[in-house]
Design a protein around this motif. Structure first.
Motif, PDB file in Angstrom:
ATOM      1  N   SER A   9       0.812  -1.205   0.000  1.00 41.65           N
ATOM      2  CA  SER A   9       0.000   0.000   0.000  1.00 41.65           C
ATOM      3  C   SER A   9       0.851   1.263   0.000  1.00 41.65           C
ATOM      4  O   SER A   9       0.342   2.348  -0.225  1.00 41.65           O
ATOM      5  CB  SER A   9      -0.930   0.008   1.229  1.00 41.65           C
ATOM      6  N   ASN A  10       2.144   1.159   0.283  1.00 37.71           N
ATOM      7  CA  ASN A  10       3.026   2.314   0.323  1.00 37.71           C
ATOM      8  C   ASN A  10       3.832   2.388  -0.970  1.00 37.71           C
ATOM      9  O   ASN A  10       4.562   1.461  -1.290  1.00 37.71           O
ATOM     10  CB  ASN A  10       3.993   2.218   1.512  1.00 37.71           C
ATOM     11  N   HIS A  11       3.697   3.487  -1.684  1.00 42.02           N
ATOM     12  CA  HIS A  11       4.457   3.639  -2.913  1.00 42.02           C
ATOM     13  C   HIS A  11       5.892   4.050  -2.582  1.00 42.02           C
ATOM     14  O   HIS A  11       6.155   4.650  -1.545  1.00 42.02           O
ATOM     15  CB  HIS A  11       3.776   4.657  -3.817  1.00 42.02           C
ATOM     16  N   VAL A  12       6.821   3.720  -3.481  1.00 42.45           N
ATOM     17  CA  VAL A  12       8.241   3.815  -3.143  1.00 42.45           C
ATOM     18  C   VAL A  12       9.031   4.725  -4.074  1.00 42.45           C
ATOM     19  O   VAL A  12      10.257   4.710  -4.044  1.00 42.45           O
ATOM     20  CB  VAL A  12       8.886   2.408  -3.155  1.00 42.45           C
ATOM     21  N   THR A  13       8.358   5.520  -4.892  1.00 41.25           N
ATOM     22  CA  THR A  13       9.091   6.327  -5.858  1.00 41.25           C
ATOM     23  C   THR A  13       9.992   7.362  -5.186  1.00 41.25           C
ATOM     24  O   THR A  13      10.924   7.849  -5.812  1.00 41.25           O
ATOM     25  CB  THR A  13       8.115   7.058  -6.804  1.00 41.25           C
ATOM     26  N   ARG A  14       9.756   7.683  -3.929  1.00 41.69           N
ATOM     27  CA  ARG A  14      10.641   8.621  -3.222  1.00 41.69           C
ATOM     28  C   ARG A  14      12.063   8.084  -3.129  1.00 41.69           C
ATOM     29  O   ARG A  14      13.019   8.843  -2.948  1.00 41.69           O
ATOM     30  CB  ARG A  14      10.100   8.884  -1.814  1.00 41.69           C
ATOM     31  N   ASP A  15      12.223   6.783  -3.231  1.00 41.86           N
ATOM     32  CA  ASP A  15      13.545   6.165  -3.128  1.00 41.86           C
ATOM     33  C   ASP A  15      14.112   5.773  -4.485  1.00 41.86           C
ATOM     34  O   ASP A  15      15.151   5.111  -4.551  1.00 41.86           O
ATOM     35  CB  ASP A  15      13.473   4.914  -2.239  1.00 41.86           C
ATOM     36  N   ALA A  16      13.457   6.179  -5.577  1.00 42.33           N
ATOM     37  CA  ALA A  16      13.897   5.737  -6.902  1.00 42.33           C
ATOM     38  C   ALA A  16      15.295   6.235  -7.238  1.00 42.33           C
ATOM     39  O   ALA A  16      16.132   5.486  -7.757  1.00 42.33           O
ATOM     40  CB  ALA A  16      12.903   6.192  -7.967  1.00 42.33           C
ATOM     41  N   SER A  17      15.569   7.506  -6.954  1.00 40.25           N
ATOM     42  CA  SER A  17      16.888   8.046  -7.263  1.00 40.25           C
ATOM     43  C   SER A  17      17.969   7.356  -6.441  1.00 40.25           C
ATOM     44  O   SER A  17      19.031   7.004  -6.961  1.00 40.25           O
ATOM     45  CB  SER A  17      16.921   9.556  -7.002  1.00 40.25           C
ATOM     46  N   ALA A  18      17.695   7.141  -5.159  1.00 39.83           N
ATOM     47  CA  ALA A  18      18.665   6.454  -4.300  1.00 39.83           C
ATOM     48  C   ALA A  18      18.907   5.035  -4.793  1.00 39.83           C
ATOM     49  O   ALA A  18      20.039   4.541  -4.773  1.00 39.83           O
ATOM     50  CB  ALA A  18      18.171   6.440  -2.850  1.00 39.83           C
ATOM     51  N   TYR A  19      17.851   4.379  -5.267  1.00 38.44           N
ATOM     52  CA  TYR A  19      18.003   3.021  -5.802  1.00 38.44           C
ATOM     53  C   TYR A  19      18.884   3.028  -7.041  1.00 38.44           C
ATOM     54  O   TYR A  19      19.808   2.218  -7.169  1.00 38.44           O
ATOM     55  CB  TYR A  19      16.630   2.441  -6.129  1.00 38.44           C
ATOM     56  N   CYS A  20      18.607   3.952  -7.974  1.00 38.26           N
ATOM     57  CA  CYS A  20      19.376   4.018  -9.212  1.00 38.26           C
ATOM     58  C   CYS A  20      20.855   4.277  -8.961  1.00 38.26           C
ATOM     59  O   CYS A  20      21.713   3.776  -9.680  1.00 38.26           O
ATOM     60  CB  CYS A  20      18.810   5.119 -10.121  1.00 38.26           C
ATOM     61  N   HIS A  21      21.161   5.055  -7.934  1.00 36.00           N
ATOM     62  CA  HIS A  21      22.551   5.418  -7.658  1.00 36.00           C
ATOM     63  C   HIS A  21      23.204   4.506  -6.627  1.00 36.00           C
ATOM     64  O   HIS A  21      24.299   4.793  -6.145  1.00 36.00           O
ATOM     65  CB  HIS A  21      22.623   6.870  -7.187  1.00 36.00           C
ATOM     66  N   GLY A  22      22.524   3.386  -6.268  1.00 34.37           N
ATOM     67  CA  GLY A  22      23.136   2.419  -5.364  1.00 34.37           C
ATOM     68  C   GLY A  22      23.288   2.907  -3.942  1.00 34.37           C
ATOM     69  O   GLY A  22      24.196   2.472  -3.222  1.00 34.37           O
ATOM     70  N   GLU A  23      22.396   3.802  -3.503  1.00 38.36           N
ATOM     71  CA  GLU A  23      22.509   4.384  -2.172  1.00 38.36           C
ATOM     72  C   GLU A  23      21.668   3.664  -1.126  1.00 38.36           C
ATOM     73  O   GLU A  23      21.753   3.979   0.059  1.00 38.36           O
ATOM     74  CB  GLU A  23      22.117   5.867  -2.224  1.00 38.36           C
ATOM     75  N   LEU A  24      20.844   2.691  -1.551  1.00 39.32           N
ATOM     76  CA  LEU A  24      20.053   1.913  -0.604  1.00 39.32           C
ATOM     77  C   LEU A  24      20.854   0.704  -0.140  1.00 39.32           C
ATOM     78  O   LEU A  24      21.752   0.226  -0.831  1.00 39.32           O
ATOM     79  CB  LEU A  24      18.749   1.441  -1.257  1.00 39.32           C
ATOM     80  N   SER A  25      20.515   0.215   1.035  1.00 37.53           N
ATOM     81  CA  SER A  25      21.137  -1.019   1.502  1.00 37.53           C
ATOM     82  C   SER A  25      20.680  -2.174   0.607  1.00 37.53           C
ATOM     83  O   SER A  25      19.704  -2.056  -0.141  1.00 37.53           O
ATOM     84  CB  SER A  25      20.739  -1.301   2.950  1.00 37.53           C
ATOM     85  N   VAL A  26      21.396  -3.282   0.656  1.00 38.87           N
ATOM     86  CA  VAL A  26      21.037  -4.438  -0.168  1.00 38.87           C
ATOM     87  C   VAL A  26      19.617  -4.893   0.137  1.00 38.87           C
ATOM     88  O   VAL A  26      18.823  -5.184  -0.764  1.00 38.87           O
ATOM     89  CB  VAL A  26      22.032  -5.594   0.068  1.00 38.87           C
ATOM     90  N   ASP A  27      19.254  -4.909   1.418  1.00 37.90           N
ATOM     91  CA  ASP A  27      17.912  -5.355   1.805  1.00 37.90           C
ATOM     92  C   ASP A  27      16.842  -4.395   1.299  1.00 37.90           C
ATOM     93  O   ASP A  27      15.814  -4.812   0.755  1.00 37.90           O
ATOM     94  CB  ASP A  27      17.834  -5.489   3.327  1.00 37.90           C
TER      95      ASP A  27
END
Length: 405
Positions: A9-27
């Motif tokens: 139910s929670n959309h995640v596009t706020r983290d799209a840029s961080a995902y693309c640039h490898g800034e999120l943890s592996v999990d």
């Protein structure tokens, strides 16, 4: 910060840029990718963000010329406010038009400097990009040098294993690739919107939890593009390859020839020809041998005979193979293939026999969406709620953009 909770139910596009640039943890990256695969809203927005990043990477940068600084300094000195309290107050709160222009120019130059510095720093990071490699067994090498328990595979470098060694590559935060013995792979590219390996010889097994079309593997006879999947890919000394998909989908392509391979299916390739026709590995030996003949060996007459055997051996789930064959046989044989598919799955509304025979891409895509229901065990399992159709057919929606193979 703790691990994010990516409920459906929670959309995640706020983290799209961080995902693309490898800034999120592996999990968090894995959870983000899993959400993208089942949420069409977030997937569409992510595609737009990824497209924007791709465009930004292609913009050339310009360094501000040295003379601009001296001009700005002279402009600012010329318009310094008079040395009086009243004038200082007036100029502080009511700057003139010229002063506003000078301030705007200063801010523009400052912004330009920040952008240039950021791009240069990003370029330096890109030029130094590497993937972490773990030694699983034996003595693998990077750039012909041993690396102990862990190493770094840089862009342009080869990772090689001998008959007794294995390794695992961490593909940024989007997955991992295991390298079997007697294998040569090279890192070609690693960017926010694209990661690419070259498999020259040997075997790798990839597990990618990224949204579709972020990870590619080049081989001598085709390019494998992941569509959210797990698969193995093996390349022989002659450049031919064998793809086996264990979950999700993989697209094999060489020029204008492509094959879409779902879980449970396999596909072979040949140098100069590209991908053959995908098939489920539990098909009959006759079905398999005749398909090889059609894909790579037989002349026109033998192709017709081979097709007769394939049609006789076909089961409902073999519509995967038959659908691909529609565009790979001549007009007369196409009628036979279409009729065999129709015996298993009738044409859906809006799709005509005439359209299929002329290889109308939209009609072929619609029929494929109906045919996928016969490929049991290869679709994502539906979950609860209004998004059931999206979960089960998320790949179908995306596949329909490819047109005929």
């Amino acid at each position: 910060a703790g691990s994010k909770s990516y409920m459906f139910s929670n959309h995640v596009t706020r983290d799209a840029s961080a995902y693309c640039h490898g800034e999120l943890s592996v999990d968090d990256a894995r959870k983000f990718a899993e959400h993208i695969l089942i949420c069409s809203k977030c997937r569409d927005e992510f595609d737009q963000i990824r497209l924007g990043i791709s465009f930004a990477e292609q913009i050339s940068t310009l360094k501000a010329p040295d003379f601009l600084w001296s001009r700005l300094e002279s402009q600012l000195e010329r318009h310094q406010p008079p040395n009086s309290d009243h004038a200082l107050l007036r100029h502080a709160f009511f700057p003139t038009r010229v002063q506003l222009a000078a301030i705007a120019a200063t801010l523009l130059v400052f912004s330009t400097i920040v952008i240039i510095w950021h791009r240069q720093s990003q370029s330096r990071v890109s030029n130094q990009s590497f993937w972490q490699v773990t030694n699983l067994d034996g003595v693998p090498t990077i750039a012909s040098r041993e690396f102990g328990n862990r190493g770094r595979l840089g862009v342009g470098q080869w990772l090689e294993t001998d008959g007794k060694s294995r390794a695992q590559i961490a593909v940024g935060s989007i997955g991992h690739v295991e390298i079997d013995p007697n294998t040569r792979v090279r890192l070609l590219e690693t960017e926010p919107t694209k990661h690419r390996l070259e498999l020259a010889e040997g075997k790798l097994s990839a597990r990618i939890w990224a949204p579709p079309r972020l990870f590619f593997v080049d081989t001598p006879s085709a390019v494998a593009a992941d569509l959210g999947c797990a698969y193995s890919l093996e390349v022989g000394k002659d450049g031919s390859s064998l793809l086996r998909v264990t979950s999700g989908w993989v697209e094999l392509q060489l020029k204008d020839r492509e094959s879409i391979v779902p879980a449970g299916a396999a596909c072979e390739t040949r140098p100069g020809i590209g991908p053959g026709t995908p098939y489920f590995e539990d098909c009959s030996p006759t079905f398999r041998s005749e398909l090889i003949s059609i894909d790579f060996n037989a002349g026109p007459d033998n192709r017709t005979l081979a097709l007769t055997s394939i049609l006789k051996e076909s089961r409902p789930r073999d519509t995967l193979t038959l659908w691909h064959l529609l565009s790979r046989v001549d007009a007369a044989d196409r009628v036979r293939v279409m009729e065999k598919i129709e015996a298993f799955v009738p044409l859906p509304p809006g799709v005509t026999r005439e359209g299929i025979l002329r290889l109308d891409s939209e009609m072929l895509s619609h029929w494929r969406m109906a045919l996928e229901q016969t490929w049991q065990g290869n679709m994502m399992v539906p979950k609860k709620g209004a998004e059931d159709w999206t979960i089960k057919n998320g790949f179908t929606r995306r596949m329909s953009n490819f047109g005929s193979p």
